[in-house]
Design a protein around this motif. Structure first.
Motif, PDB file in Angstrom:
ATOM      1  N   PHE A 180       0.857  -1.327  -0.126  1.00 38.03           N
ATOM      2  CA  PHE A 180       0.030  -0.016   0.060  1.00 38.03           C
ATOM      3  C   PHE A 180       0.883   1.075  -0.030  1.00 38.03           C
ATOM      4  O   PHE A 180       1.939   1.174   0.521  1.00 38.03           O
ATOM      5  CB  PHE A 180      -0.647   0.023   1.453  1.00 38.03           C
ATOM      6  N   PRO A 181       0.498   2.250  -0.638  1.00 43.59           N
ATOM      7  CA  PRO A 181       1.291   3.512  -0.592  1.00 43.59           C
ATOM      8  C   PRO A 181       1.170   3.895   0.899  1.00 43.59           C
ATOM      9  O   PRO A 181       0.194   3.698   1.473  1.00 43.59           O
ATOM     10  CB  PRO A 181       0.500   4.589  -1.737  1.00 43.59           C
ATOM     11  N   GLN A 223      -9.295  -7.618  -2.482  1.00 40.31           N
ATOM     12  CA  GLN A 223      -8.154  -6.792  -2.957  1.00 40.31           C
ATOM     13  C   GLN A 223      -7.249  -7.506  -4.035  1.00 40.31           C
ATOM     14  O   GLN A 223      -7.591  -8.791  -4.003  1.00 40.31           O
ATOM     15  CB  GLN A 223      -7.317  -6.442  -1.743  1.00 40.31           C
ATOM     16  N   PRO A 260      -0.293 -10.217  15.642  1.00 42.85           N
ATOM     17  CA  PRO A 260      -0.605  -9.111  15.892  1.00 42.85           C
ATOM     18  C   PRO A 260      -1.533  -8.205  15.229  1.00 42.85           C
ATOM     19  O   PRO A 260      -1.502  -8.344  13.939  1.00 42.85           O
ATOM     20  CB  PRO A 260       0.530  -8.353  16.782  1.00 42.85           C
ATOM     21  N   SER A 261      -2.208  -7.139  15.776  1.00 45.61           N
ATOM     22  CA  SER A 261      -2.863  -6.305  14.872  1.00 45.61           C
ATOM     23  C   SER A 261      -2.136  -5.525  14.063  1.00 45.61           C
ATOM     24  O   SER A 261      -0.810  -5.144  14.529  1.00 45.61           O
ATOM     25  CB  SER A 261      -3.568  -5.084  15.849  1.00 45.61           C
ATOM     26  N   GLY A 262      -2.211  -5.527  12.638  1.00 51.08           N
ATOM     27  CA  GLY A 262      -1.575  -4.685  11.738  1.00 51.08           C
ATOM     28  C   GLY A 262      -0.533  -5.552  11.114  1.00 51.08           C
ATOM     29  O   GLY A 262       0.259  -5.214  10.163  1.00 51.08           O
ATOM     30  N   CYS A 263      -0.335  -6.905  11.277  1.00 44.89           N
ATOM     31  CA  CYS A 263       0.443  -7.850  10.692  1.00 44.89           C
ATOM     32  C   CYS A 263       0.180  -8.421   9.291  1.00 44.89           C
ATOM     33  O   CYS A 263       0.975  -8.871   8.713  1.00 44.89           O
ATOM     34  CB  CYS A 263       0.894  -9.216  11.596  1.00 44.89           C
ATOM     35  N   GLY A 264      -1.094  -7.975   8.827  1.00 40.63           N
ATOM     36  CA  GLY A 264      -1.398  -8.457   7.455  1.00 40.63           C
ATOM     37  C   GLY A 264      -2.457  -9.529   7.273  1.00 40.63           C
ATOM     38  O   GLY A 264      -2.593  -9.969   6.178  1.00 40.63           O
ATOM     39  N   LYS A 265      -3.053  -9.974   8.469  1.00 44.02           N
ATOM     40  CA  LYS A 265      -3.957 -10.941   8.368  1.00 44.02           C
ATOM     41  C   LYS A 265      -5.135 -10.689   7.281  1.00 44.02           C
ATOM     42  O   LYS A 265      -5.510 -11.499   6.523  1.00 44.02           O
ATOM     43  CB  LYS A 265      -4.376 -11.133   9.835  1.00 44.02           C
ATOM     44  N   SER A 266      -5.677  -9.509   7.639  1.00 47.72           N
ATOM     45  CA  SER A 266      -7.031  -9.059   6.795  1.00 47.72           C
ATOM     46  C   SER A 266      -6.562  -9.202   5.509  1.00 47.72           C
ATOM     47  O   SER A 266      -7.317  -9.504   4.698  1.00 47.72           O
ATOM     48  CB  SER A 266      -7.585  -8.002   7.559  1.00 47.72           C
ATOM     49  N   THR A 267      -5.582  -8.301   5.260  1.00 46.11           N
ATOM     50  CA  THR A 267      -5.142  -8.015   3.811  1.00 46.11           C
ATOM     51  C   THR A 267      -4.944  -9.557   3.071  1.00 46.11           C
ATOM     52  O   THR A 267      -5.279  -9.884   1.994  1.00 46.11           O
ATOM     53  CB  THR A 267      -3.564  -7.345   3.863  1.00 46.11           C
ATOM     54  N   VAL A 285       3.821   0.584   2.532  1.00 44.51           N
ATOM     55  CA  VAL A 285       3.781  -0.416   3.375  1.00 44.51           C
ATOM     56  C   VAL A 285       3.614  -1.755   2.827  1.00 44.51           C
ATOM     57  O   VAL A 285       2.625  -1.849   1.950  1.00 44.51           O
ATOM     58  CB  VAL A 285       2.278  -0.165   4.115  1.00 44.51           C
ATOM     59  N   ARG A 335       0.647   5.750   4.145  1.00 38.84           N
ATOM     60  CA  ARG A 335      -0.368   6.991   4.408  1.00 38.84           C
ATOM     61  C   ARG A 335       0.481   8.346   5.008  1.00 38.84           C
ATOM     62  O   ARG A 335      -0.196   9.537   5.158  1.00 38.84           O
ATOM     63  CB  ARG A 335      -1.243   6.574   5.599  1.00 38.84           C
ATOM     64  N   ALA A 351       2.052  -4.838   3.267  1.00 39.14           N
ATOM     65  CA  ALA A 351       1.257  -5.697   4.367  1.00 39.14           C
ATOM     66  C   ALA A 351       1.103  -6.950   4.264  1.00 39.14           C
ATOM     67  O   ALA A 351       1.254  -7.538   5.354  1.00 39.14           O
ATOM     68  CB  ALA A 351      -0.265  -5.083   3.817  1.00 39.14           C
TER      69      ALA A 351
HETATM   70  P1  ADP Z   1      -4.501  -7.240  10.509  1.00 41.76           P
HETATM   71  O1  ADP Z   1      -5.708  -7.768   9.819  1.00 41.76           O
HETATM   72  O2  ADP Z   1      -3.341  -8.252  10.908  1.00 41.76           O
HETATM   73  O3  ADP Z   1      -4.604  -6.286  12.001  1.00 41.76           O
HETATM   74  P2  ADP Z   1      -4.127  -5.684   7.903  1.00 41.76           P
HETATM   75  O4  ADP Z   1      -4.021  -6.700   6.856  1.00 41.76           O
HETATM   76  O5  ADP Z   1      -5.365  -4.981   8.134  1.00 41.76           O
HETATM   77  O6  ADP Z   1      -3.636  -6.206   9.561  1.00 41.76           O
HETATM   78  O7  ADP Z   1      -2.953  -4.490   7.882  1.00 41.76           O
HETATM   79  C1  ADP Z   1      -1.625  -4.731   7.465  1.00 41.76           C
HETATM   80  C2  ADP Z   1      -0.907  -3.380   7.307  1.00 41.76           C
HETATM   81  O8  ADP Z   1      -1.176  -2.825   6.114  1.00 41.76           O
HETATM   82  C3  ADP Z   1      -1.015  -2.253   8.319  1.00 41.76           C
HETATM   83  O9  ADP Z   1       0.038  -1.750   8.664  1.00 41.76           O
HETATM   84  C4  ADP Z   1      -2.204  -1.456   7.844  1.00 41.76           C
HETATM   85  O10 ADP Z   1      -2.091  -0.320   8.284  1.00 41.76           O
HETATM   86  C5  ADP Z   1      -1.916  -1.607   6.327  1.00 41.76           C
HETATM   87  N1  ADP Z   1      -3.129  -1.559   5.405  1.00 41.76           N
HETATM   88  C6  ADP Z   1      -4.145  -2.234   5.612  1.00 41.76           C
HETATM   89  N2  ADP Z   1      -5.067  -1.859   4.394  1.00 41.76           N
HETATM   90  C7  ADP Z   1      -4.562  -0.571   3.984  1.00 41.76           C
HETATM   91  C8  ADP Z   1      -5.104   0.142   2.940  1.00 41.76           C
HETATM   92  N3  ADP Z   1      -6.122   0.141   2.536  1.00 41.76           N
HETATM   93  N4  ADP Z   1      -4.297   1.409   2.799  1.00 41.76           N
HETATM   94  C9  ADP Z   1      -3.111   1.653   3.303  1.00 41.76           C
HETATM   95  N5  ADP Z   1      -2.448   0.689   4.350  1.00 41.76           N
HETATM   96  C10 ADP Z   1      -3.437  -0.269   4.767  1.00 41.76           C
END
Ligand code: ADP
Ligand code: MG
Length: 370
Positions: free
Chosen positions: A12-13, A60, A44-51, A23, A15, A25
């Protein structure tokens, strides 16, 4: 359905305007998820699970890499053509529709050869409602259900088309503790019955450990370790994984190895055959301590918490990176709390050494084992 992730990467570009770095992800994720298994994607939160989950679902697009469902390359397919079922933390039910109508909804959108008659749709809806045990609630609106029941409806809706892959993103986070336990067991049962390949995302290690066939531990977009929950717990590849798994968490100390002996402070606590002289991080699982009057490891005693079968001995040590040292001892071993110190011997396979800089595991030979 086997799911193959090949060099899967998502950038991701940034922020932050000042930083121009992307970033990452998800960073070069390679794994073949075996057919019919439940995979816990953990970190942990932010590690890339949802992505990761969003890439698999098609919500995505990856920056690099490919995704296969069996032989099918699904990388360029939109979500609706992938044959997935999705469940999120917030149930996202249609509030003005009944439970029955909510579950029916995905079936009404089927077109062409997949189109079903009214009777077939109803039959499938009732069958899946039975599976998640909400068949008595079909005429209610979501507002008339508890959180746990709403999440069951969401799961039923994700399952009604019998997806090739079921994707769950922190599905239990909005439930209270008891419901969380119960619902996770339900998810496990449903997964076993349907044999649908399932990816379950959570930041809760206990949740992932308890229901997964395999866990994937992620940090900063990078997969750290993949394995059966117990194997990963017993053989963490680095300090991060060791710290992330286990309740109470692992105790971490600064230690040093001299002539194949591990020292914590002045105490020579364990023989560590095959390790060069160096400073190390020492991880000791709470169950790795044994009370022993002449044990080599001495800590300052703070207190004892009795928890039924076990007691937790809380102590302090100068070399500990945690405020307190937590050890779990069988209640049969009485600890007198009027003493100032407590002595332990250590269970070798509950002790892990990590490189001081890389934090990678350093394996040692356990005395008396080949
Ligand atoms: P998790 O689900 O493990 O908490 P995410 O997959 O949501 O983590 O996010 C992984 C990283 O990518 C984080 O640093 C988050 O800030 C970044 N990120 C997620 N979605 C976006 C987006 N749409 N634009 C920019 N950064 C993103
Ligand atoms: Mg997330």
């Amino acid at each position: 359905m086997e799911v193959v992730l090949q060099n899967l990467t998502k950038k991701f570009p940034s922020r932050d305007r000042k930083k121009h770095e992307d970033v990452i992800a998800v960073n070069d994720f390679n794994f073949t998820i075996p057919d019919g298994k439940l995979i816990g994607l953990l970190g942990p939160s932010g590690c890339g699970k949802s992505t990761t989950l969003n890439l698999i679902s098609g919500l995505q697009k990856p920056t690099e890499g490919r995704i296969f469902f069996g032989e099918d390359d699904v990388t360029d397919l939109p979500p609706e053509n992938r044959g997935i079922g999705l469940v999120f933390q917030n149930y996202a039910l249609y509030p003005h529709l009944t439970v029955k109508q909510n579950i029916l909804f995905p079936l009404q959108n089927l077109k062409g050869k997949d189109k079903l008659s009214k009777e077939e749709m109803l039959e499938k809806t009732v069958a899946v409602a039975k599976l998640v045990q909400i068949d008595g609630l079909l005429d209610r609106k979501p507002g008339e259900l508890s959180g746990g029941q709403q999440q069951r409806v969401a799961i039923a809706r994700a399952l009604v088309k019998m997806p090739r892959v079921l994707l769950l993103d922190e599905p239990l986070s909005n439930l209270d503790a008891r419901l969380r336990l119960q619902t996770r067991e339900e998810i496990r049962r449903i997964q076993r019955e349907t044999k649908i390949t399932t990816i379950f995302v959570t930041h809760d290690q206990e949740e992932a450990m308890s229901i997964s066939d395999l866990i994937v531990v992620m940090k900063d977009g990078v997969v750290q370790q993949i394995g059966k929950p117990q194997e990963v717990y017993d053989n963490p590849v680095n300090l991060f994984v060791a710290k992330f798994l286990g309740t109470p968490p692992i105790n971490v100390f600064i230690g040093s190895v001299k002539e194949q002996m591990l020292y914590i402070g002045e105490d020579a606590v364990l023989a560590v055959k095959g390790v060069k002289d160096q400073e190390v991080y020492v991880g000791i699982r709470p169950e790795g301590f044994r009370l022993k009057a002449d044990g080599p490891f001495c800590c300052e005693l703070i207190g004892v918490e009795v928890m039924g079968r076990d007691s937790s001995v809380i102590s302090r040590n100068h070399a500990s990176l945690n405020q307190t040292v937590r050890s779990i001892i069988s209640t049969e071993n009485k600890v007198s709390t009027d003493r100032e110190t407590v002595r332990f011997s250590l269970v070798p396979y509950k002790v892990f050494l990590f490189h001081k800089e890389t934090e990678e595991r350093i394996v040692f030979e356990i005395e008396g084992e080949q």
